[in-house]
Design a protein around this motif. Structure first.
Motif, PDB file in Angstrom:
ATOM      1  N   SER A 130       0.820  -1.204   0.000  1.00 17.41           N
ATOM      2  CA  SER A 130       0.000   0.000   0.000  1.00 17.41           C
ATOM      3  C   SER A 130       0.862   1.265   0.000  1.00 17.41           C
ATOM      4  O   SER A 130       1.966   1.296   0.563  1.00 17.41           O
ATOM      5  CB  SER A 130      -0.947   0.000   1.188  1.00 17.41           C
ATOM      6  N   GLN A 131       0.334   2.294  -0.640  1.00 14.61           N
ATOM      7  CA  GLN A 131       1.007   3.576  -0.807  1.00 14.61           C
ATOM      8  C   GLN A 131       0.135   4.696  -0.239  1.00 14.61           C
ATOM      9  O   GLN A 131      -1.090   4.563  -0.199  1.00 14.61           O
ATOM     10  CB  GLN A 131       1.276   3.839  -2.280  1.00 14.61           C
ATOM     11  N   PRO A 132       0.759   5.823   0.153  1.00 15.08           N
ATOM     12  CA  PRO A 132      -0.055   6.955   0.638  1.00 15.08           C
ATOM     13  C   PRO A 132      -1.132   7.371  -0.364  1.00 15.08           C
ATOM     14  O   PRO A 132      -2.216   7.807   0.042  1.00 15.08           O
ATOM     15  CB  PRO A 132       0.988   8.049   0.851  1.00 15.08           C
ATOM     16  N   GLY A 133      -0.883   7.213  -1.650  1.00 19.66           N
ATOM     17  CA  GLY A 133      -1.869   7.549  -2.675  1.00 19.66           C
ATOM     18  C   GLY A 133      -3.087   6.643  -2.685  1.00 19.66           C
ATOM     19  O   GLY A 133      -4.071   6.930  -3.361  1.00 19.66           O
ATOM     20  N   ASP A 134      -3.012   5.544  -1.943  1.00 20.97           N
ATOM     21  CA  ASP A 134      -4.174   4.639  -1.820  1.00 20.97           C
ATOM     22  C   ASP A 134      -5.145   5.122  -0.746  1.00 20.97           C
ATOM     23  O   ASP A 134      -6.225   4.540  -0.572  1.00 20.97           O
ATOM     24  CB  ASP A 134      -3.715   3.219  -1.466  1.00 20.97           C
ATOM     25  N   SER A 135      -4.743   6.155  -0.005  1.00 20.64           N
ATOM     26  CA  SER A 135      -5.612   6.686   1.052  1.00 20.64           C
ATOM     27  C   SER A 135      -6.902   7.205   0.427  1.00 20.64           C
ATOM     28  O   SER A 135      -6.881   8.111  -0.414  1.00 20.64           O
ATOM     29  CB  SER A 135      -4.902   7.803   1.812  1.00 20.64           C
ATOM     30  N   ALA A 136      -7.994   6.622   0.800  1.00 18.00           N
ATOM     31  CA  ALA A 136      -9.297   6.905   0.185  1.00 18.00           C
ATOM     32  C   ALA A 136     -10.356   6.151   0.977  1.00 18.00           C
ATOM     33  O   ALA A 136     -10.041   5.417   1.918  1.00 18.00           O
ATOM     34  CB  ALA A 136      -9.306   6.445  -1.270  1.00 18.00           C
TER      35      ALA A 136
END
Lengths: 116, 113
Positions: free
Chosen positions: B80-86
């Motif tokens: 997981s990546q910070p851009g997956d925060s949703a």
């Protein structure tokens, strides 16, 4: 063009105002939808248009009036709304109507509505 | 019986972790299970979907696991990546019905850098 475009992005209205939300898609989709989404909640279906005809109305109050002028456009007319109607209003489209419930929904970014 | 129960409500993981979001349903007529991803200020977008004839489906770093007997399905996000925060919503549909998708309650995922 794979977008569903909604205008305006934000809307503030009084309880006596009349306003309209607009939605447009040019993907050749024949089903269009209005959803209402409250903060931190899933989208709730309001209306479905199938081949430009209203096919589903999820018992939505008459102060919300949908209109589908053609296969690319969907409007939601608002009149005499209540503060509890404040929410994100999402338009979506799918290639075919979701009678099969397995059509990919393409959502717009929504109109954030505040009713004062 | 139309409900889809989703858990957890919120989830925080470190970058590189594998968040898992679970959904359960009761209606055995459901035969289509999509996951939607929603970023703040945006509408939901289809991420991945599965039908009950397979037990797993992968698309990039996203995997759906499906357990038909338990009437459960889950989303795993590898690396997981910070851009997956949703916010992630599971949903279920019945292709033999005119009913529209039933959405789960949503999971707010935060991936810390």
């Amino acid at each position: 063009d794979t977008e569903v475009t909604q205008t305006p992005k934000h809307l503030v209205m009084g309880m006596t105002n009349k306003k309209s939300l607009k939605c447009e898609q040019h993907m050749g989709h024949r089903a269009m939808y209005w959803y209402k989404q409250k903060a931190k909640k899933p989208p709730e279906l309001m209306f479905v248009y199938s081949y430009e005809k209203l096919s589903i109305n999820e018992s939505v109050p008459s102060r919300f009036s949908p209109e589908c002028p053609n296969s690319s456009l969907l409007n939601l007319h608002l009149h005499a709304l209540q503060p509890e109607d404040s929410a994100l209003y999402l338009c979506a489209s799918s290639l075919r109507p979701q009678t099969a419930s397995n059509e990919k929904l393409f959502f717009g970014s929504g109109t954030q509505l505040s009713v004062l | 019986q139309q409900q889809v129960k989703q858990s957890p409500q919120s989830l925080i993981v470190q970058k590189g972790g594998i968040p898992i979001i679970n959904c359960a349903y009761e209606n055995t007529a459901f035969d289509y299970f999509p996951w939607y991803q929603q970023f703040p200020g945006k509408g939901p977008a289809l991420l991945i979907a599965i039908r009950p004839d397979v037990s797993e489906k992968k698309e990039g770093r996203f995997t759906i696991s499906f357990n038909k007997s338990a009437k459960q399905f889950s989303l795993h996000i590898m690396d997981s990546q910070p851009g997956d925060s949703a916010t992630y919503f599971c949903a279920a549909g019945d292709s033999g019905s005119a009913r529209q998708l039933t959405f789960g309650s949503g999971t707010q995922l935060t991936v810390l850098p």
